[in-house]
Design an enzyme around this catalytic site. Structure first.
Site, short mmCIF file in Angstrom:
data_model
loop_
_atom_site.label_atom_id
_atom_site.label_comp_id
_atom_site.label_asym_id
_atom_site.label_seq_id
_atom_site.Cartn_x
_atom_site.Cartn_y
_atom_site.Cartn_z
N ARG A 12 55.79 52.24 -70.34
CA ARG A 12 55.69 53.65 -70.75
C ARG A 12 56.52 54.53 -69.84
O ARG A 12 57.26 55.42 -70.29
CB ARG A 12 54.22 54.07 -70.72
CG ARG A 12 53.95 55.55 -70.95
CD ARG A 12 52.44 55.80 -70.84
NE ARG A 12 52.09 57.20 -71.05
CZ ARG A 12 52.03 58.11 -70.08
NH1 ARG A 12 52.35 57.78 -68.82
NH2 ARG A 12 51.68 59.36 -70.35
N SER A 42 60.68 36.03 -62.17
CA SER A 42 61.35 36.97 -63.07
C SER A 42 62.48 37.72 -62.34
O SER A 42 63.58 37.90 -62.88
CB SER A 42 60.35 37.99 -63.63
OG SER A 42 59.30 37.33 -64.30
N ASP A 46 49.72 38.66 -57.82
CA ASP A 46 49.67 37.91 -56.55
C ASP A 46 49.96 38.77 -55.32
O ASP A 46 49.64 38.37 -54.21
CB ASP A 46 50.65 36.74 -56.57
CG ASP A 46 50.32 35.72 -57.65
OD1 ASP A 46 49.17 35.73 -58.13
OD2 ASP A 46 51.20 34.93 -58.02
N ARG A 70 22.36 28.40 -53.13
CA ARG A 70 23.52 27.53 -53.31
C ARG A 70 24.73 28.05 -52.55
O ARG A 70 24.83 29.23 -52.24
CB ARG A 70 23.90 27.45 -54.81
CG ARG A 70 22.94 26.68 -55.67
CD ARG A 70 23.30 26.83 -57.12
NE ARG A 70 22.43 26.03 -57.98
CZ ARG A 70 22.26 26.23 -59.29
NH1 ARG A 70 22.89 27.24 -59.88
NH2 ARG A 70 21.47 25.44 -59.98
N GLY A 106 46.74 33.41 -56.99
CA GLY A 106 47.51 33.83 -55.83
C GLY A 106 48.57 32.83 -55.42
O GLY A 106 49.41 33.13 -54.57
N ALA A 149 31.85 38.17 -49.00
CA ALA A 149 31.80 36.70 -48.98
C ALA A 149 31.75 36.21 -47.53
O ALA A 149 32.15 36.91 -46.60
CB ALA A 149 33.01 36.13 -49.69
N GLU A 150 31.25 34.98 -47.38
CA GLU A 150 31.12 34.43 -46.03
C GLU A 150 32.42 33.86 -45.48
O GLU A 150 32.59 33.73 -44.27
CB GLU A 150 30.03 33.34 -46.03
CG GLU A 150 28.62 33.86 -45.94
CD GLU A 150 28.17 34.63 -47.19
OE1 GLU A 150 27.31 35.51 -47.05
OE2 GLU A 150 28.68 34.34 -48.30
#
Length: 325
Positions: A24, A108, A131, A166, A174, A190-191
């Site tokens: 656009r 590309s 990525d 769990r 990526g 996250a751990e």
């Protein structure tokens, strides 16, 4: 080379949210500055096969909020051949296209660089890839939206991880760049994140499991960058074998990450770089990628954008380590 009158625009490689906003912007900024715009469908394959259509402002009306690409996209093997490039050049000649705007990622822009060198065509690239692995721009079109999608998915997965106590290995896209994994791990709480940039002699899984067991955590999330050899399935299998007392599951987000409405950040980035592409052509620039660095529009030579590895801030690893105790 004569005066540029007609600009072709195409999207190539993997789709990324915000590509439509870029189409656009190129179309409207081009028309506003007196250029004719032609949309090329299905990437380089469409250029080879002559799938070209004149674009007006109406062609791009109401697309800024849409994911994917209205021009469609493809990964073209034929364009890599001398015969394919010749057919593409013949199409440009037939359609009287004087300059080409290519929206895509590493492959590309590599194609655009090679094509420009061989046929002396003015090519301008826009960084359209989830990525975030193109050098010279702080962010690529689609990266922010994809990050938000991953975080939303991980938030949902955590509910199950905690309910069932769990360990979940969540695989994200990526390729050879860990930007999505590392930053989505921080954003989702996250751990751990297992990323290619951290692949030293230290076993990332062993290091994480030692810390995790020390903390006596029964549930946790580990974000893993996709890899054909050692993705989420590989690490989950290792935990099952080496730590059989843990309940392990895998969630591969796959193409969920590519789709969806682009974020405000990606719409703005696509709009600014799309306008920047037209400005580059008006300035007589050639064979550059348009990026945004430190909130300024910049022009990066294709060779730098493609060949130079974009560094991941290794301090982010320390941030995640400290926040996941």
């Amino acid at each position: 080379m004569g005066k540029i009158k007609t600009i072709g625009v195409l999207t190539s490689g993997g789709d990324a949210p915000g590509m439509n906003a870029a189409i656009r912007a190129v179309t409207r900024a081009g028309i506003c500055n007196g250029f004719n715009i032609k949309g090329i469908y299905r990437g380089y394959d469409g250029l080879i096969n002559g799938e070209v259509k004149p674009f007006t402002t109406e062609n791009v009306s109401g697309i800024i909020m849409q994911g994917g690409t209205i021009l469609k996209t493809a990964r073209s093997t034929e364009f890599m051949t001398p015969e394919g490039k010749q057919k593409a050049y013949d199409t440009l000649q037939k359609e009287e296209i004087d300059a080409l705007v290519v929206i895509g990622g590493n492959g590309s822009l590599t194609g655009a660089r090679d094509f420009a060198a061989e046929y002396d065509v003015c090519c301008i690239g826009l960084p359209g890839t989830i990525d975030n692995d193109l050098y010279g721009t702080d962010s690529t079109i689609g990266y922010d939206t994809t990050m938000n999608t991953i975080v939303e998915c991980v938030d949902r997965i955590r509910d199950t991880a905690q309910s069932h106590e769990r360990i979940f290995f969540v695989e994200v896209m990526g390729r050879d760049a860990g930007f999505l994994a590392q930053n989505s791990a921080i954003a989702s709480g996250a751990e751990a994140a297992i990323i290619p940039e951290d692949s030293t002699d230290v076993d990332q899984l062993a290091r994480f499991m030692e810390r995790g067991i020390r903390k006596s955590k029964k549930s946790c999330i580990v974000i893993v960058s996709e890899s054909p050899k050692c993705g989420a399935l590989y690490y989950a299998e290792r935990v099952r074998n080496e730590f059989p007392n843990y309940d392990v599951r895998v969630s591969i987000l796959g193409h969920l990450q590519r789709g969806g409405r682009p974020s405000a950040h990606d719409r703005i980035l696509a709009s600014r770089t799309g306008v920047g592409a037209i400005e580059a052509i008006m300035q007589g620039q050639r064979n550059v990628m348009v990026g945004v660095r430190n909130n300024e529009v910049v022009y990066v030579p294709f060779s730098d954008a493609i060949r130079t590895d974009k560094p991941l801030d290794m301090k982010l690893i320390k941030v995640l380590d400290e926040l996941s105790i």
